[in-house]
Design a protein around this motif. Sequence first.
Motif, PDB file in Angstrom:
ATOM      1  N   GLY A  43       0.793  -1.222   0.000  1.00 25.30           N
ATOM      2  CA  GLY A  43       0.000   0.000   0.000  1.00 25.30           C
ATOM      3  C   GLY A  43       0.822   1.265   0.000  1.00 25.30           C
ATOM      4  O   GLY A  43       1.822   1.386  -0.709  1.00 25.30           O
ATOM      5  N   ASP A  44       0.411   2.197   0.827  1.00 32.96           N
ATOM      6  CA  ASP A  44       0.957   3.556   0.855  1.00 32.96           C
ATOM      7  C   ASP A  44       2.127   3.687   1.825  1.00 32.96           C
ATOM      8  O   ASP A  44       2.086   4.492   2.755  1.00 32.96           O
ATOM      9  N   LEU A  45       3.147   2.894   1.598  1.00 32.02           N
ATOM     10  CA  LEU A  45       4.376   2.975   2.391  1.00 32.02           C
ATOM     11  C   LEU A  45       5.487   3.525   1.508  1.00 32.02           C
ATOM     12  O   LEU A  45       5.461   3.365   0.289  1.00 32.02           O
ATOM     13  N   CYS A  46       6.496   4.100   2.133  1.00 29.54           N
ATOM     14  CA  CYS A  46       7.664   4.547   1.382  1.00 29.54           C
ATOM     15  C   CYS A  46       8.432   3.304   0.914  1.00 29.54           C
ATOM     16  O   CYS A  46       8.236   2.200   1.428  1.00 29.54           O
ATOM     17  N   GLN A  47       9.323   3.495  -0.052  1.00 31.40           N
ATOM     18  CA  GLN A  47      10.086   2.379  -0.609  1.00 31.40           C
ATOM     19  C   GLN A  47      10.909   1.650   0.464  1.00 31.40           C
ATOM     20  O   GLN A  47      11.010   0.421   0.439  1.00 31.40           O
ATOM     21  N   GLU A  48      11.469   2.399   1.393  1.00 34.78           N
ATOM     22  CA  GLU A  48      12.266   1.782   2.461  1.00 34.78           C
ATOM     23  C   GLU A  48      11.411   0.831   3.304  1.00 34.78           C
ATOM     24  O   GLU A  48      11.837  -0.279   3.631  1.00 34.78           O
ATOM     25  N   ASP A  49      10.195   1.254   3.648  1.00 32.79           N
ATOM     26  CA  ASP A  49       9.303   0.399   4.444  1.00 32.79           C
ATOM     27  C   ASP A  49       8.828  -0.806   3.641  1.00 32.79           C
ATOM     28  O   ASP A  49       8.657  -1.900   4.191  1.00 32.79           O
ATOM     29  N   LYS A  50       8.618  -0.629   2.353  1.00 35.75           N
ATOM     30  CA  LYS A  50       8.232  -1.761   1.507  1.00 35.75           C
ATOM     31  C   LYS A  50       9.357  -2.797   1.450  1.00 35.75           C
ATOM     32  O   LYS A  50       9.106  -4.004   1.533  1.00 35.75           O
ATOM     33  N   LYS A  51      10.598  -2.324   1.340  1.00 33.11           N
ATOM     34  CA  LYS A  51      11.746  -3.232   1.353  1.00 33.11           C
ATOM     35  C   LYS A  51      11.851  -3.956   2.684  1.00 33.11           C
ATOM     36  O   LYS A  51      12.180  -5.144   2.741  1.00 33.11           O
ATOM     37  N   GLU A  52      11.580  -3.232   3.762  1.00 37.47           N
ATOM     38  CA  GLU A  52      11.595  -3.851   5.095  1.00 37.47           C
ATOM     39  C   GLU A  52      10.546  -4.959   5.178  1.00 37.47           C
ATOM     40  O   GLU A  52      10.798  -6.024   5.751  1.00 37.47           O
ATOM     41  N   ASN A  53       9.362  -4.729   4.605  1.00 35.24           N
ATOM     42  CA  ASN A  53       8.329  -5.763   4.601  1.00 35.24           C
ATOM     43  C   ASN A  53       8.763  -6.989   3.799  1.00 35.24           C
ATOM     44  O   ASN A  53       8.484  -8.122   4.196  1.00 35.24           O
ATOM     45  N   GLU A  54       9.443  -6.773   2.685  1.00 38.08           N
ATOM     46  CA  GLU A  54       9.923  -7.910   1.893  1.00 38.08           C
ATOM     47  C   GLU A  54      10.933  -8.726   2.704  1.00 38.08           C
ATOM     48  O   GLU A  54      10.886  -9.956   2.697  1.00 38.08           O
ATOM     49  N   PHE A  55      11.817  -8.045   3.419  1.00 40.72           N
ATOM     50  CA  PHE A  55      12.763  -8.721   4.309  1.00 40.72           C
ATOM     51  C   PHE A  55      12.006  -9.469   5.404  1.00 40.72           C
ATOM     52  O   PHE A  55      12.297 -10.627   5.713  1.00 40.72           O
TER      53      PHE A  55
END
Length: 93
Positions: A43-55
């Motif tokens: 959703g509406d997260l910054c790219q850094e937070d999206k990468k953190e979710n993938e990790f």
Amino acid sequence: MPAKFNPGKIVATQKVVEKIKTDPNFASFVNHSLQRHLAGDWGDLCQEDKKENEFSLKNNLRLLSAYKKANTKIWIITEADRSATTILFPEEY
């Protein structure tokens, strides 16, 4: 969209439940957002937070998604042990 992980028990805060009961458009928004969360669309997260979710997805850590529609924003959080997924308003965190 197929789910990328098991959400465990899906729960929502009382405020979210009350709004779902009284607002069909909000109920649809929540359902669609939950499907996106389970599919790994954060959703509406910054790219850094999206990468953190993938990790976090690969390493069994907590997952957080944020979704906005008009002036309404919700968060969806899945616990690290995948025992539960909670839908809440950000101000309830």
